[in-house]
Design a protein around this motif. Structure first.
Motif, PDB file in Angstrom:
ATOM      1  N   TRP A 120       0.794  -1.224   0.000  1.00 19.91           N
ATOM      2  CA  TRP A 120       0.000   0.000   0.000  1.00 19.91           C
ATOM      3  C   TRP A 120       0.832   1.284   0.000  1.00 19.91           C
ATOM      4  N   TYR A 121       0.120   2.320  -0.435  1.00 21.56           N
ATOM      5  CA  TYR A 121       0.628   3.693  -0.413  1.00 21.56           C
ATOM      6  C   TYR A 121      -0.444   4.499   0.304  1.00 21.56           C
ATOM      7  N   TYR A 122      -0.093   5.097   1.445  1.00 23.13           N
ATOM      8  CA  TYR A 122      -1.105   5.792   2.231  1.00 23.13           C
ATOM      9  C   TYR A 122      -0.615   7.136   2.747  1.00 23.13           C
ATOM     10  N   TYR A 123      -1.591   7.976   3.086  1.00 26.33           N
ATOM     11  CA  TYR A 123      -1.344   9.197   3.845  1.00 26.33           C
ATOM     12  C   TYR A 123      -1.867   8.963   5.260  1.00 26.33           C
ATOM     13  N   TRP A 124      -1.320   9.715   6.217  1.00 27.70           N
ATOM     14  CA  TRP A 124      -1.856   9.623   7.562  1.00 27.70           C
ATOM     15  C   TRP A 124      -1.918  11.008   8.184  1.00 27.70           C
ATOM     16  N   VAL A 125      -2.794  11.119   9.181  1.00 28.21           N
ATOM     17  CA  VAL A 125      -2.867  12.334   9.987  1.00 28.21           C
ATOM     18  C   VAL A 125      -3.102  11.929  11.436  1.00 28.21           C
ATOM     19  N   GLY A 126      -2.291  12.483  12.322  1.00 26.50           N
ATOM     20  CA  GLY A 126      -2.457  12.270  13.753  1.00 26.50           C
ATOM     21  C   GLY A 126      -2.985  13.536  14.395  1.00 26.50           C
ATOM     22  N   PHE A 127      -3.853  13.391  15.368  1.00 25.59           N
ATOM     23  CA  PHE A 127      -4.446  14.575  15.986  1.00 25.59           C
ATOM     24  C   PHE A 127      -4.877  14.268  17.420  1.00 25.59           C
ATOM     25  N   ASN A 128      -5.083  15.330  18.164  1.00 23.85           N
ATOM     26  CA  ASN A 128      -5.532  15.212  19.542  1.00 23.85           C
ATOM     27  C   ASN A 128      -6.235  16.494  19.939  1.00 23.85           C
ATOM     28  N   GLY A 129      -6.652  16.589  21.171  1.00 28.61           N
ATOM     29  CA  GLY A 129      -7.326  17.778  21.647  1.00 28.61           C
ATOM     30  C   GLY A 129      -8.570  17.451  22.448  1.00 28.61           C
ATOM     31  N   ALA A 130      -9.136  18.484  23.073  1.00 35.75           N
ATOM     32  CA  ALA A 130     -10.277  18.288  23.972  1.00 35.75           C
ATOM     33  C   ALA A 130     -11.502  17.727  23.267  1.00 35.75           C
ATOM     34  N   LYS A 131     -11.700  18.066  21.995  1.00 31.46           N
ATOM     35  CA  LYS A 131     -12.885  17.614  21.257  1.00 31.46           C
ATOM     36  C   LYS A 131     -12.587  16.434  20.319  1.00 31.46           C
ATOM     37  N   ALA A 132     -11.369  15.935  20.353  1.00 26.34           N
ATOM     38  CA  ALA A 132     -10.985  14.876  19.416  1.00 26.34           C
ATOM     39  C   ALA A 132     -11.846  13.627  19.582  1.00 26.34           C
ATOM     40  N   ALA A 133     -12.065  13.214  20.815  1.00 26.38           N
ATOM     41  CA  ALA A 133     -12.847  11.993  21.051  1.00 26.38           C
ATOM     42  C   ALA A 133     -14.269  12.140  20.535  1.00 26.38           C
ATOM     43  N   ASP A 134     -14.878  13.315  20.753  1.00 31.65           N
ATOM     44  CA  ASP A 134     -16.242  13.546  20.276  1.00 31.65           C
ATOM     45  C   ASP A 134     -16.300  13.526  18.749  1.00 31.65           C
ATOM     46  N   LEU A 135     -15.315  14.129  18.095  1.00 30.77           N
ATOM     47  CA  LEU A 135     -15.290  14.152  16.634  1.00 30.77           C
ATOM     48  C   LEU A 135     -15.117  12.748  16.070  1.00 30.77           C
ATOM     49  N   VAL A 136     -14.239  11.973  16.683  1.00 27.58           N
ATOM     50  CA  VAL A 136     -14.022  10.588  16.245  1.00 27.58           C
ATOM     51  C   VAL A 136     -15.311   9.786  16.388  1.00 27.58           C
ATOM     52  N   SER A 137     -15.991   9.943  17.507  1.00 28.33           N
ATOM     53  CA  SER A 137     -17.249   9.226  17.741  1.00 28.33           C
ATOM     54  C   SER A 137     -18.319   9.646  16.745  1.00 28.33           C
TER      55      SER A 137
END
Length: 286
Positions: free
Chosen positions: A93-110
């Motif tokens: 595979w050939y992929y891009y990735w993005v890592g992130f965090n923050g106070a609202k990260a869990a809510d956005l992921v959900s």
């Protein structure tokens, strides 16, 4: 991985860990064209990480589960989880990735539908998702990179996943409603209950109630009774069966219950309806 395969790898990334976290913040971003069989992990991170595959395929290992990830598919890694992922031998595979965090990260992921039980996704309806993660990465490589711009691209990336998840939920709910209606149509003559309908769909009785109220503005039991009454209307006009037989055939436990329900719904008795040139339609077939 051998030294030769490492030197042949095509990859680049940007690390932003030094930045403070707000509601959401990009931690790192990158891309990688992996050599055959290239593997990363086991590894643990303290932030969310999403990979999106542009070409090729590979395997994602999380807990005791194994996921095959192909072109236009991706996977999320949750903070503190130990994961491994490996490029395919014949079609790496050939992929891009993005890592992130923050106070609202869990809510956005959900809100995008991601859980530890559902960490993979597919997005192939357009190129918007690909473009946003590419733009995010290229912004990170600029000499004067802007955190707000990267965060904006991250929001656009996640918004695509959110809209897709929202549509999938709507489609799934509509499918449940449609299947429940078909079940009612096929079994209305029997002594069925709302619990039986829900069990047939592998959902809870309370969930079935909620989606019927939101989609049809009536409960499943109300729809069942209206369908039975609608069928009784047809039989009263088109058959010579007596009212008792029609009531029992349509799933009513007694003729008295049927007559009471009929009168309440149509403000006319079943007998008067049969003997007069009246047409009633309580519900329409889907």
């Amino acid at each position: 991985m051998t030294l030769e395969s490492f030197l042949n790898m095509d990859f680049d990334f940007h690390n932003n860990k030094a930045q403070s976290f707000g509601d959401i913040c990009v931690v790192d971003a990158g891309y990688e064209k992996c050599p055959s069989g290239h593997s990363f992990g086991p590894y643990r991170r303290d932030y969310y990480l999403i990979h999106f595959v542009m070409e090729g395929k590979g395997k994602y290992y999380f807990g005791d589960k194994e996921y095959t990830i192909e072109k236009d598919c991706g996977f999320i890694i949750f903070p503190e989880d130990i994961t491994t992922y490996t490029a395919d031998i014949t079609d790496p595979w050939y992929y891009y990735w993005v890592g992130f965090n923050g106070a609202k990260a869990a809510d956005l992921v959900s809100s995008c539908g991601f859980t530890k039980e559902n960490p993979v996704f597919k997005y192939d309806k357009d190129i918007f998702l690909k473009e946003q993660i590419k733009l995010l990465f290229h912004q990170s490589k600029k000499m004067d990179f802007n955190n707000l711009t990267m965060t904006g691209y991250l929001y656009l990336f996640l918004s695509s996943l959110y809209r897709q998840h929202e549509q999938l939920v709507k489609d799934r709910v509509q499918d449940y409603v449609d299947r429940a209606i078909v079940y009612i149509q096929n079994h209305f003559t029997k002594d069925i209950t709302v619990e039986m309908i829900a069990k047939n769909l592998f959902i809870s009785r309370s969930y079935l109630f909620r989606i019927f109220k939101s989609h049809l503005n009536m409960s499943p039991s109300e729809h069942l009774q209206e369908y039975r009454l609608d069928k009784a209307c047809v039989l009263l006009k088109q058959s010579s069966h007596n009212i008792t037989d029609i009531a029992l055939y349509c799933g009513f436990k007694s003729v008295s219950l049927f007559c009471k329900a009929f009168k309440k719904k149509f403000s006319i008795s079943a007998l008067k309806f049969r003997n007069n040139n009246i047409t009633l339609t309580s519900i329409k077939e889907p």
